[in-house]
Design a protein around this motif. Structure first.
Motif, PDB file in Angstrom:
ATOM      1  N   PHE A 225      -6.212   2.376   5.760  1.00  0.00           N
ATOM      2  CA  PHE A 225      -6.660   2.224   4.392  1.00  0.00           C
ATOM      3  C   PHE A 225      -6.247   3.374   3.513  1.00  0.00           C
ATOM      4  CE2 PHE A 225     -10.299  -0.274   6.306  1.00  0.00           C
ATOM      5  CZ  PHE A 225      -9.642  -1.467   6.110  1.00  0.00           C
ATOM      6  N   SER A 226      -5.088   3.931   3.741  1.00  0.00           N
ATOM      7  CA  SER A 226      -4.729   5.018   2.848  1.00  0.00           C
ATOM      8  C   SER A 226      -3.879   4.523   1.696  1.00  0.00           C
ATOM      9  CB  SER A 226      -4.102   6.171   3.612  1.00  0.00           C
ATOM     10  OG  SER A 226      -3.053   5.736   4.377  1.00  0.00           O
ATOM     11  N   GLY A 227      -3.987   3.212   1.345  1.00  0.00           N
ATOM     12  CA  GLY A 227      -3.467   2.810   0.059  1.00  0.00           C
ATOM     13  C   GLY A 227      -3.003   1.390  -0.119  1.00  0.00           C
ATOM     14  N   VAL A 228      -3.375   0.746  -1.212  1.00  0.00           N
ATOM     15  CA  VAL A 228      -2.857  -0.557  -1.596  1.00  0.00           C
ATOM     16  C   VAL A 228      -2.303  -0.409  -3.001  1.00  0.00           C
ATOM     17  CG1 VAL A 228      -3.445  -2.927  -2.170  1.00  0.00           C
ATOM     18  CG2 VAL A 228      -4.476  -1.864  -0.202  1.00  0.00           C
ATOM     19  N   ALA A 229      -0.970  -0.453  -3.120  1.00  0.00           N
ATOM     20  CA  ALA A 229      -0.343  -0.266  -4.430  1.00  0.00           C
ATOM     21  C   ALA A 229      -0.712  -1.417  -5.343  1.00  0.00           C
ATOM     22  CB  ALA A 229       1.163  -0.194  -4.273  1.00  0.00           C
ATOM     23  N   SER A 230      -1.152  -1.090  -6.498  1.00  0.00           N
ATOM     24  CA  SER A 230      -1.495  -2.051  -7.529  1.00  0.00           C
ATOM     25  C   SER A 230      -2.560  -3.045  -7.097  1.00  0.00           C
ATOM     26  CB  SER A 230      -0.253  -2.841  -7.963  1.00  0.00           C
ATOM     27  OG  SER A 230       0.744  -1.966  -8.387  1.00  0.00           O
ATOM     28  N   ALA A 231      -3.229  -2.772  -6.033  1.00  0.00           N
ATOM     29  CA  ALA A 231      -4.233  -3.714  -5.561  1.00  0.00           C
ATOM     30  C   ALA A 231      -5.587  -3.463  -6.191  1.00  0.00           C
ATOM     31  CB  ALA A 231      -4.352  -3.656  -4.047  1.00  0.00           C
ATOM     32  N   GLN A 232      -5.736  -2.304  -6.821  1.00  0.00           N
ATOM     33  CA  GLN A 232      -6.999  -2.018  -7.480  1.00  0.00           C
ATOM     34  C   GLN A 232      -6.752  -0.948  -8.527  1.00  0.00           C
ATOM     35  OE1 GLN A 232     -10.031  -0.770  -4.870  1.00  0.00           O
ATOM     36  NE2 GLN A 232     -11.632  -0.977  -6.375  1.00  0.00           N
ATOM     37  N   SER A 233      -7.504  -0.996  -9.600  1.00  0.00           N
ATOM     38  CA  SER A 233      -7.289  -0.021 -10.659  1.00  0.00           C
ATOM     39  C   SER A 233      -7.813   1.347 -10.238  1.00  0.00           C
ATOM     40  CB  SER A 233      -8.002  -0.484 -11.934  1.00  0.00           C
ATOM     41  OG  SER A 233      -9.390  -0.437 -11.729  1.00  0.00           O
ATOM     42  N   HIS A 234      -7.411   2.366 -10.991  1.00  0.00           N
ATOM     43  CA  HIS A 234      -7.797   3.747 -10.678  1.00  0.00           C
ATOM     44  C   HIS A 234      -9.116   4.134 -11.313  1.00  0.00           C
ATOM     45  CE1 HIS A 234      -4.265   5.180  -8.572  1.00  0.00           C
ATOM     46  NE2 HIS A 234      -3.537   4.498  -9.412  1.00  0.00           N
ATOM     47  N   ASP A 235      -9.875   3.187 -11.843  1.00  0.00           N
ATOM     48  CA  ASP A 235     -11.065   3.550 -12.594  1.00  0.00           C
ATOM     49  C   ASP A 235     -12.188   4.132 -11.748  1.00  0.00           C
ATOM     50  OD1 ASP A 235     -11.621   1.208 -11.294  1.00  0.00           O
ATOM     51  OD2 ASP A 235     -12.639   0.260 -12.992  1.00  0.00           O
TER      52      ASP A 235
ATOM     53  N   HIS B  44      -2.216   3.978  -1.024  1.00  0.00           N
ATOM     54  CA  HIS B  44      -1.074   4.765  -0.579  1.00  0.00           C
ATOM     55  C   HIS B  44      -0.378   4.154   0.629  1.00  0.00           C
ATOM     56  CE1 HIS B  44      -1.923   7.808  -3.490  1.00  0.00           C
ATOM     57  NE2 HIS B  44      -3.160   7.884  -3.064  1.00  0.00           N
ATOM     58  N   MET B  45      -1.122   3.594   1.551  1.00  0.00           N
ATOM     59  CA  MET B  45      -0.504   3.024   2.742  1.00  0.00           C
ATOM     60  C   MET B  45       0.241   1.728   2.436  1.00  0.00           C
ATOM     61  SD  MET B  45      -0.685   5.036   5.240  1.00  0.00           S
ATOM     62  CE  MET B  45      -0.398   4.173   6.757  1.00  0.00           C
ATOM     63  N   PHE B  46      -0.278   0.941   1.495  1.00  0.00           N
ATOM     64  CA  PHE B  46       0.347  -0.339   1.179  1.00  0.00           C
ATOM     65  C   PHE B  46       1.415  -0.198   0.095  1.00  0.00           C
ATOM     66  CE2 PHE B  46      -3.187  -1.726   3.557  1.00  0.00           C
ATOM     67  CZ  PHE B  46      -2.971  -3.037   3.944  1.00  0.00           C
ATOM     68  N   LYS B  47       1.568   1.004  -0.420  1.00  0.00           N
ATOM     69  CA  LYS B  47       2.413   1.278  -1.585  1.00  0.00           C
ATOM     70  C   LYS B  47       3.845   0.773  -1.448  1.00  0.00           C
ATOM     71  CE  LYS B  47       3.914   5.263  -4.230  1.00  0.00           C
ATOM     72  NZ  LYS B  47       3.779   6.705  -4.330  1.00  0.00           N
ATOM     73  N   ASP B  48       4.509   1.056  -0.366  1.00  0.00           N
ATOM     74  CA  ASP B  48       5.938   0.746  -0.235  1.00  0.00           C
ATOM     75  C   ASP B  48       6.202  -0.511   0.581  1.00  0.00           C
ATOM     76  OD1 ASP B  48       6.549   3.103  -1.639  1.00  0.00           O
ATOM     77  OD2 ASP B  48       6.346   4.274   0.198  1.00  0.00           O
ATOM     78  N   LEU B  49       5.253  -1.409   0.645  1.00  0.00           N
ATOM     79  CA  LEU B  49       5.425  -2.599   1.475  1.00  0.00           C
ATOM     80  C   LEU B  49       5.999  -3.791   0.705  1.00  0.00           C
ATOM     81  CD1 LEU B  49       2.182  -2.553   3.648  1.00  0.00           C
ATOM     82  CD2 LEU B  49       4.441  -1.628   4.183  1.00  0.00           C
ATOM     83  N   ASN B  50       6.324  -3.611  -0.559  1.00  0.00           N
ATOM     84  CA  ASN B  50       6.869  -4.689  -1.377  1.00  0.00           C
ATOM     85  C   ASN B  50       6.007  -5.937  -1.303  1.00  0.00           C
ATOM     86  OD1 ASN B  50       9.120  -3.130  -2.160  1.00  0.00           O
ATOM     87  ND2 ASN B  50      10.152  -3.649  -0.244  1.00  0.00           N
ATOM     88  N   LEU B  51       4.747  -5.755  -1.645  1.00  0.00           N
ATOM     89  CA  LEU B  51       3.811  -6.867  -1.623  1.00  0.00           C
ATOM     90  C   LEU B  51       4.150  -7.879  -2.696  1.00  0.00           C
ATOM     91  CD1 LEU B  51       0.511  -4.811  -1.314  1.00  0.00           C
ATOM     92  CD2 LEU B  51       1.683  -6.020   0.519  1.00  0.00           C
ATOM     93  N   SER B  52       3.979  -9.146  -2.364  1.00  0.00           N
ATOM     94  CA  SER B  52       4.178 -10.199  -3.358  1.00  0.00           C
ATOM     95  C   SER B  52       2.989 -10.175  -4.317  1.00  0.00           C
ATOM     96  CB  SER B  52       4.270 -11.564  -2.681  1.00  0.00           C
ATOM     97  OG  SER B  52       3.016 -11.931  -2.138  1.00  0.00           O
TER      98      SER B  52
END
Length: 177
Positions: A19-29, A49-57
């Motif tokens: 769980f060290s990251g989901v890019a664009s999966a949640q806002s930074h608020d 951060h962990m999901f950041k470079d996985l090119n998620l659809s």
């Protein structure tokens, strides 16, 4: 350290690594350091951060966002519902701890019971975090899973290297005394 403590720590480390990251999966608020490691804002930030470079659809991003929001809402509802009970439990724990410290002799059985109570709560939170981790992992393609596992392994190696460095510094300080 007993087996349950070790398992709980391992579970938390594994979930923290994944769980060290989901890019664009949640806002930074929620803020970078606004929560605990039990499914709170900090865990959500780490997932990005962990999901950041996985090119998620776009669909995966939406699904991940929904999973994290459901988890967050469930944790909030649990905290809200258990608020008074949690406060009473915390007060009772504090009283038991004070009684243990004020006793003329140390009651090992009572101390172990207090530790077991605390560990049980931590294990429940770790289990919920691991369930979320599993759900999120199932949304990934086989290629994304491979990429994520490689990132997790790299993070594990980095943690091990830092741990070895800290241990070496600790030994050097101890030798200097």
């Amino acid at each position: 350290m007993n087996k349950f403590t070790q398992r709980g720590l391992i579970a938390l480390m594994v979930s923290g690594a994944l769980f060290s990251g989901v890019a664009s999966a949640q806002s930074h608020d929620e803020g970078r350091h606004g929560g605990r490691h039990d499914g709170g804002p900090m865990m959500m930030e780490n997932m990005r951060h962990m999901f950041k470079d996985l090119n998620l659809s776009d669909e995966q991003k939406v699904q991940l966002r929904e999973l994290m929001k459901a988890h967050k809402d469930a944790r909030k509802a649990e905290r809200d519902a258990d608020g008074a009970e949690r406060d009473a439990s915390r007060a009772a724990h504090h009283e038991k701890m004070q009684a243990l410290m004020n006793a003329p002799t140390f009651d090992e059985a009572a101390a172990k019971a207090l530790i077991a109570e605390r560990q049980a709560r931590g294990e429940e939170r770790a289990l919920e975090a691991m369930k979320l981790q599993h759900q999120m992992f199932q949304l990934l393609t086989p290629e994304q899973k491979t990429q994520l596992q490689a990132k997790m392994e790299q993070k594990r190696q980095e943690r091990e290297a830092k741990r070895a460095e800290r241990e070496e510094r600790r030994k050097e300080r101890a030798d200097a005394l």
